[in-house]
Scaffold this motif. Structure first.
Motif, short mmCIF file in Angstrom:
data_model
loop_
_atom_site.label_atom_id
_atom_site.label_comp_id
_atom_site.label_asym_id
_atom_site.label_seq_id
_atom_site.Cartn_x
_atom_site.Cartn_y
_atom_site.Cartn_z
N HIS A 131 17.47 -7.91 -18.41
CA HIS A 131 18.36 -6.87 -18.94
C HIS A 131 19.82 -7.15 -18.63
O HIS A 131 20.15 -7.73 -17.60
CB HIS A 131 18.01 -5.51 -18.34
N HIS A 153 20.04 -7.90 -14.69
CA HIS A 153 18.92 -7.72 -13.77
C HIS A 153 17.61 -8.07 -14.43
O HIS A 153 17.52 -8.10 -15.65
CB HIS A 153 18.87 -6.30 -13.21
N MET A 187 21.69 -0.11 -20.46
CA MET A 187 21.09 -1.43 -20.31
C MET A 187 20.27 -1.74 -21.54
O MET A 187 19.79 -0.86 -22.23
CB MET A 187 20.23 -1.48 -19.06
N MET A 234 14.04 -6.63 -15.09
CA MET A 234 13.58 -5.24 -15.14
C MET A 234 12.07 -5.21 -15.29
O MET A 234 11.52 -5.91 -16.14
CB MET A 234 14.24 -4.62 -16.37
N HIS A 276 18.29 2.52 -13.53
CA HIS A 276 17.57 2.77 -14.77
C HIS A 276 17.59 4.22 -15.20
O HIS A 276 16.79 4.65 -16.01
CB HIS A 276 16.18 2.17 -14.64
CU LIG Z 1 16.99 -2.56 -16.88
#
Ligand SMILES: [Cu+2]
Length: 165
Positions: free
Chosen positions: A76, A110, A87, A112, A161
Motif C-alpha cells: 500500500h 506499507h 491508502m 498491508m 488503517h
Molecule cells: Cu494499508
C-alpha cells in the motif's frame, strides 16, 4: 554465530538496538528495520514496515507479499486526497530503483495484511514472504511490536488503517 555475538554486544553497549536492526542481504538488496505492527484486540488488519536498499546497478521491484496469518496481503501507498490521507494498493509492483533506498514506514508505504486469521502480538515473530522481480523470493522473520502510527497522536489505538473513515 559471529553476527549474533556482535549484535549482542551492540545491544549491551547502546541498549537501543533491537532485533530488527539486523540487515538482511538478498541478491543486491539489503533489508533492514523490518517490523510488523502488533494487531489491536479484535483488529482485522495490520501492517509491516522495512527499509529496502538496492545496492545493484539495475532497478528491482517488490511484486508480491504474503502473510499466512491474513486472508489478503497487499503493498500500500498513502496519498493526500482533499486533505485526507488515504491508502491504496500500489499500481503493479513497488520499484526499488538502482542505488536507492525505499522506506516503508508508518504514515507512508506499507505492507498491508487484511482479514487476519492470526493476531500478531508484541513480542511475537511473524513470517512473511516477499517476491522481488530480480532478486527473487525471500522469507522474512519480523519482530512484532506495538508501533505508533504516522499521526501526531499518542494513542496506541490509532493505526494507519483508519484513514478511510
Ligand atoms: Cu494499508
Amino acid at each position: 554465530m559471529l553476527k549474533r555475538i556482535l549484535l549482542a554486544v551492540a545491544i549491551t553497549m547502546t541498549g537501543l538496538v533491537s532485533a530488527h536492526a539486523e540487515h538482511i542481504h538478498h541478491g543486491s538488496l539489503m533489508i533492514s528495520d523490518a517490523v510488523m505492527r502488533a494487531a489491536l484486540p479484535g483488529g482485522k488488519v495490520t501492517a509491516a514496515y522495512m527499509t529496502i536498499t538496492n545496492t545493484g546497478g539495475q532497478d528491482d521491484a517488490l511484486v508480491a507479499v504474503r502473510y499466512d496469518g491474513a486472508k489478503k496481503s497487499e503493498i500500500h501507498t498513502m496519498e493526500m486526497v482533499n486533505d485526507v490521507m488515504k491508502m491504496r494498493p500500489v499500481d503493479g509492483a513497488l520499484t526499488i530503483p538502482a542505488g536507492q533506498t525505499v522506506r516503508l514506514k508508518p504514515g507512508g508505504l506499507h505492507l498491508m495484511f487484511m482479514g487476519l486469521t492470526e493476531r500478531p502480538m508484541a513480542g511475537d515473530e511473524a513470517i512473511i514472504s516477499l517476491d522481488f522481480e530480480k532478486a527473487g523470493p525471500l522469507t522474512l522473520t519480523l519482530p512484532v511490536e506495538k508501533l505508533m502510527s504516522g499521526h501526531k497522536k499518542t494513542s496506541d489505538q490509532v493505526d494507519d488503517h483508519n484513514h478511510d473513515q
